[in-house]
Design an enzyme around this catalytic site. Sequence first.
Site, short mmCIF file in Angstrom:
data_model
loop_
_atom_site.label_atom_id
_atom_site.label_comp_id
_atom_site.label_asym_id
_atom_site.label_seq_id
_atom_site.Cartn_x
_atom_site.Cartn_y
_atom_site.Cartn_z
CG HIS A 47 24.35 8.83 -22.63
ND1 HIS A 47 24.45 9.99 -23.36
CD2 HIS A 47 25.59 8.30 -22.56
CE1 HIS A 47 25.71 10.14 -23.73
NE2 HIS A 47 26.43 9.13 -23.27
CG ASP A 66 30.28 3.11 -19.03
OD1 ASP A 66 29.81 4.26 -19.08
OD2 ASP A 66 31.42 2.83 -19.42
C1 SDX Z 1 29.43 7.79 -20.03
O1 SDX Z 1 28.44 12.21 -22.04
C2 SDX Z 1 28.95 11.14 -22.60
O2 SDX Z 1 28.96 11.04 -23.81
C3 SDX Z 1 29.48 10.08 -21.66
C4 SDX Z 1 29.91 8.77 -22.29
C5 SDX Z 1 31.11 8.96 -23.18
O3 SDX Z 1 31.31 8.11 -24.06
O4 SDX Z 1 31.88 9.91 -22.94
O5 SDX Z 1 28.85 8.23 -23.05
C6 SDX Z 1 30.33 7.75 -21.23
O6 SDX Z 1 29.75 8.51 -19.12
C7 SDX Z 1 28.15 7.01 -20.04
C8 SDX Z 1 27.28 7.27 -18.76
C9 SDX Z 1 27.83 6.38 -17.66
N1 SDX Z 1 27.19 6.70 -16.37
C10 SDX Z 1 26.35 5.83 -15.77
O7 SDX Z 1 25.97 4.77 -16.27
C11 SDX Z 1 25.94 6.25 -14.36
C12 SDX Z 1 24.42 6.08 -14.19
N2 SDX Z 1 23.76 7.05 -15.05
C13 SDX Z 1 23.39 8.32 -14.44
O8 SDX Z 1 24.20 8.78 -13.44
C14 SDX Z 1 22.88 9.32 -15.46
O9 SDX Z 1 22.04 8.67 -16.29
C15 SDX Z 1 23.89 10.11 -16.28
C16 SDX Z 1 24.92 10.78 -15.43
C17 SDX Z 1 24.59 9.21 -17.25
C18 SDX Z 1 23.12 11.16 -17.07
O10 SDX Z 1 22.62 12.03 -16.14
P1 SDX Z 1 21.72 13.31 -16.63
O11 SDX Z 1 21.72 13.48 -18.07
O12 SDX Z 1 22.16 14.47 -15.81
O13 SDX Z 1 20.29 12.87 -16.28
P2 SDX Z 1 19.64 13.07 -14.89
O14 SDX Z 1 20.61 12.71 -13.81
O15 SDX Z 1 19.03 14.43 -14.88
O16 SDX Z 1 18.52 11.94 -14.92
C19 SDX Z 1 17.25 12.20 -15.46
C20 SDX Z 1 16.29 11.41 -14.56
C21 SDX Z 1 16.49 11.72 -13.07
O17 SDX Z 1 15.22 11.54 -12.45
P3 SDX Z 1 14.35 12.90 -12.14
O18 SDX Z 1 15.24 13.82 -11.33
O19 SDX Z 1 14.01 13.49 -13.49
O20 SDX Z 1 13.14 12.40 -11.38
O21 SDX Z 1 16.56 10.01 -14.71
C22 SDX Z 1 16.97 9.47 -13.46
C23 SDX Z 1 17.39 10.64 -12.58
O22 SDX Z 1 17.17 10.34 -11.21
N3 SDX Z 1 18.10 8.61 -13.74
C24 SDX Z 1 18.28 7.39 -13.23
C25 SDX Z 1 19.47 6.92 -13.80
N4 SDX Z 1 19.99 7.85 -14.62
C26 SDX Z 1 19.14 8.89 -14.57
N5 SDX Z 1 17.56 6.67 -12.36
C27 SDX Z 1 18.04 5.44 -12.06
N6 SDX Z 1 19.17 4.91 -12.56
C28 SDX Z 1 19.91 5.63 -13.44
N7 SDX Z 1 21.04 5.10 -13.95
#
Ligand code: SDX
Length: 429
Positions: free
Chosen positions: A306, A364
């Site tokens: 998140h 989720d």
């Molecule tokens: C919702 O914003 C809100 O409030 C949203 C929400 C709401 O109520 O409105 O809470 C609802 O959207 C919840 C999130 C649902 N999405 C997912 O579950 C999809 C999987 N999660 C990711 O796509 C990700 O974690 C996000 C999109 C939720 C957050 O992305 P960020 O904040 O941009 O973080 P990032 O992509 O920069 O990740 C940081 C690191 C990265 O690695 P590095 O580049 O630093 O090496 O963590 C890794 C990412 O690769 N990473 C994951 C991961 N999520 C982040 N690695 C594996 N699996 C994951 N799920």
Amino acid sequence: MANDKATLSIGEKSWDFSVRQASVGPDIIDIASLYKETGAFTFDPGFTSTASCESDITFIDGDEGVLLHRGYAIDELADKGDFLETCYLLLYGELPNKAEGDAFRERVTMHTMVHEQMNKFYTGFRRDAHPMAIMCGVVGALSAFYHDSTDISDENQRMIASLRMIAKMPTLAAMAHKYHIGQPFVYPRNDLDYASNFLHMCFAVPTEDYKVNPVLARAMDKIFTLHADHEQNASTSTVRLAGSSGANPFACIAAGIACLWGPAHGGANEAALNMLQEIGTVDRIPEYVKRAKDKNDPFRLMGFGHRVYKNYDPRAKIMQETTHEVLKELGIKDDPTLEVAMELERIALTDEYFIEKKLYPNIDFYSGITLRALGFPTNMFTVLFAVARTVGWIAQWKEMIEDPKQKIGRPRQLYTGPTSRPYMDVSKR
Ligand code: SDX
């Protein structure tokens, strides 16, 4: 923050900008005059360090795993209150007393029907259209029917439009579900509460009486409350940006629905269940955890991570409890998907990669298991998220419209394209 100003230096020159204190959470550095004073923009593409607005509605403490709506904790609202009470709180800023709550429920109930001609929009879609595609269309179309509540400068019309959106989303969502499965639409009923009415519209059929299970209705209501609002997330920011141009509220909500659909946002509940079913059995989890950690593999664990929560999402905890309540009520034992989910959570929470990157299950992760157990097809999961989030979108939209300092949102950019160059005739290219 101790000082009430922040100083920025570029080369020999420096400028001071005021620091404004939050009631709780991070303070902000007000850089509204930065471009005028320095000729430079700030650069923050994912808005990771940017506050887009001032708001009194919702606060998230990502490190503590805290979510407050107008100061009330989400677990208390979900456990002790109900969704329409939370709607009232988000819209008006205070919890309603008995009379206020009853009057609000009555007003919402009186707006649950949609214009009969709305039905014709559904028949234009293929039966296998994704329900979110249908919702993008029919919610935007509401502005074609309610000309009497699209003058956003009129407080009364803003409130009527807000009530209409909250009241009609369940009806439109249920119609999308019924259309998708080829069953007749079921009209809303004024003798049912919000969640029961929604379950009735989704699962009743003309051939027999449908009895709403109160345990399942309570679970549905709780799920709505958990999804009601969440600060300036992607879809709420979309609604605010659309509304900043003066677009009518129905069009703004349709824009929010479109943004929510993405798998990185509200589409994650559908993606998370599909992922759990693809993993299938506990012994296949390590293979998927390995892929999630592989930089060269675009696969991510859906339902994990998140932007704000770097601790457990408080909604996920309540969601997990609700999952167990629903499965118990339905007598579903040893659900293989739940087994995979719980083992995946256990592994991920002990894995160095997830610990270091502070990746926890978000709302989720468990919601899909519950919604499937309630009888919803996977492609309806994000629609349910949109039904619940409508009150958050509308409350934030209203707050923006009622802010006297409000102006159209128009971000700038870092331009790295070609500088000016003369046109070249095609014979010379
Ligand atoms: C919702 O914003 C809100 O409030 C949203 C929400 C709401 O109520 O409105 O809470 C609802 O959207 C919840 C999130 C649902 N999405 C997912 O579950 C999809 C999987 N999660 C990711 O796509 C990700 O974690 C996000 C999109 C939720 C957050 O992305 P960020 O904040 O941009 O973080 P990032 O992509 O920069 O990740 C940081 C690191 C990265 O690695 P590095 O580049 O630093 O090496 O963590 C890794 C990412 O690769 N990473 C994951 C991961 N999520 C982040 N690695 C594996 N699996 C994951 N799920």
